[in-house]
Write an enzyme that holds these catalytic residues in place. Structure first.
Site, mmCIF file in Angstrom:
data_model
loop_
_atom_site.group_PDB
_atom_site.id
_atom_site.type_symbol
_atom_site.label_atom_id
_atom_site.label_comp_id
_atom_site.label_asym_id
_atom_site.label_seq_id
_atom_site.Cartn_x
_atom_site.Cartn_y
_atom_site.Cartn_z
ATOM 1 N N CYS A 89 46.165 19.362 36.655
ATOM 2 C CA CYS A 89 46.161 19.159 38.105
ATOM 3 C C CYS A 89 45.662 17.771 38.454
ATOM 4 C CB CYS A 89 45.268 20.196 38.774
ATOM 5 S SG CYS A 89 45.384 20.119 40.553
ATOM 6 N N GLU A 129 44.840 29.233 36.159
ATOM 7 C CA GLU A 129 43.502 28.849 35.671
ATOM 8 C C GLU A 129 43.357 27.344 35.722
ATOM 9 O OE1 GLU A 129 41.155 27.532 31.891
ATOM 10 O OE2 GLU A 129 43.183 27.120 32.619
ATOM 11 N N ARG A 173 31.338 28.715 29.279
ATOM 12 C CA ARG A 173 32.666 28.171 29.602
ATOM 13 C C ARG A 173 33.053 28.670 30.986
ATOM 14 N NH1 ARG A 173 36.447 26.168 26.145
ATOM 15 N NH2 ARG A 173 38.573 25.910 26.935
ATOM 16 N N ARG A 175 35.459 28.618 34.187
ATOM 17 C CA ARG A 175 36.815 28.273 34.588
ATOM 18 C C ARG A 175 37.128 28.950 35.921
ATOM 19 N NH1 ARG A 175 36.073 24.931 31.463
ATOM 20 N NH2 ARG A 175 37.362 24.232 29.700
#
Length: 337
Positions: A89, A129, A173, A175
């Site tokens: 992105c 995601e 982690r 996300r």
């Protein structure tokens, strides 16, 4: 080490799935883990190593290649119920400055191709995601456009930042997950699954007998001490050393798994005969910390013999935690089926 046991979903029609930006097939592995009746009708991936790894594990799924080149209106492009993708992105406003006003809505970006494909095919569900920073700071405007565009083409959305360490895997982690439903989600729908206890700490996810070539020499360890100004590595159990922040993680978790070229993770083991033990993660350890079962009884993902440590490690660092994905998909479809 025992990974999650899913609650068996009620009987439901087969879910046809298209994996965009597929990587090693994080959505496919997650769907299998969730126990969802599904058929992957195709995937889109341009990285040659990712394609090879995907096909080594799912040899009968067709790769449609570069998503920007997919003709979503073509009769050769299949219908599907679920689109998944961990998409790169860039800020739309930045692209727009180079390419014109049209890009302010994401057109000309890879997210724009997600919208284009989903607007043509109208899948019932979309699961995306990205990094958690997408919804804050300079990227916030881009995030708002993403939600607006999904709404424009008919999707009710929910989003949540989920952390692997809250769902069994000892890795920090975080996300961002975005779920879109074609129509109106139930009023009480919640995207974030209930947290689950860890299946074990970092030491429980490590190899019993790590390969000798993973270990650093004493001279290399001395150089780390010299640069990082720290004391002898003397621990009671294997712990993660965070090279970036120059410290031992005493919480017994791993820092975020990254591609090997980032070179930020090391394992410190208890000393033997007064000698420090300091090493890289093995490939199995990379993928175990991404939620895969890899032990003497089961190898949930197979590695192509043509790919080396760096190439496979890069795929792990850029992939989906398949344990979390399984939990998330199971949680979503329990509420919708």
């Amino acid at each position: 080490m025992k990974l999650s046991i899913m609650h068996n979903l009620p009987q439901h029609p087969q879910l046809n799935v298209f994996e965009g930006f597929a990587g090693y097939g994080g959505a496919s592995f997650g769907l299998i883990r969730a126990g969802i009746n599904h058929n992957v009708v195709g995937f889109s991936e341009v990285d040659a190593d990712a394609v090879e790894l995907y096909r080594y594990n799912f040899p009968n799924v067709h790769n449609f290649g570069d998503i920007t080149q997919i003709d979503a209106e073509s009769p050769d492009f299949p219908d599907f119920d679920l689109f998944t993708g961990g998409f790169p992105c860039q800020p739309f406003s930045t692209v727009g400055k180079r390419q014109g006003q049209d890009d302010e809505r994401g057109r000309g970006t890879l997210f724009g191709d997600i919208v284009r494909v989903c607007e043509a095919k109208h899948p019932s569900y979309v699961l995306l995601e990205n990094v958690k920073g997408l919804k804050t700071g300079k990227m916030k405007a881009t995030f708002e456009v993403i939600l607006d565009e999904l709404h424009r083409i008919g999707y009710d959305t929910r989003y949540a930042v989920l952390n692997s360490k809250d769902y069994g895997i000892p890795q920090t982690r975080e996300r961002l997950w975005i779920f879109g439903f074609l129509g109106q989600l139930p009023e009480d729908f919640e995207l974030e699954p209930p947290h689950q206890p860890l299946y074990g700490y970092l030491a429980d996810f490590l190899d019993r007998h790590p390969a000798a070539d993973l270990y650093k020499t004493q001279a290399q360890i001395d150089r780390i001490h010299e640069i990082h100004h720290n004391d002898t590595f003397d621990v009671d159990e294997p712990l993660c050393y965070d090279i970036y922040n120059r410290k031992i993680r005493t919480d017994r978790l791993s820092m975020t798994i990254t591609p090997p070229e980032h070179n930020v993770i090391r394992i410190i083991e208890p000393m033997i005969d007064g000698k420090e033990r300091f090493r890289k993660l093995s490939l199995d350890e990379h993928f175990r910390l991404m939620g895969f079962r890899l032990d003497d009884e089961e190898r949930e993902i197979l590695f192509p013999p043509t790919q080396n440590y760096t190439r496979l490690g890069r795929r792990a660092g850029n992939g989906w935690d398949v344990n979390l994905v399984g939990i998330l998909l199971n949680h979503i479809f329990w509420q919708l089926l």
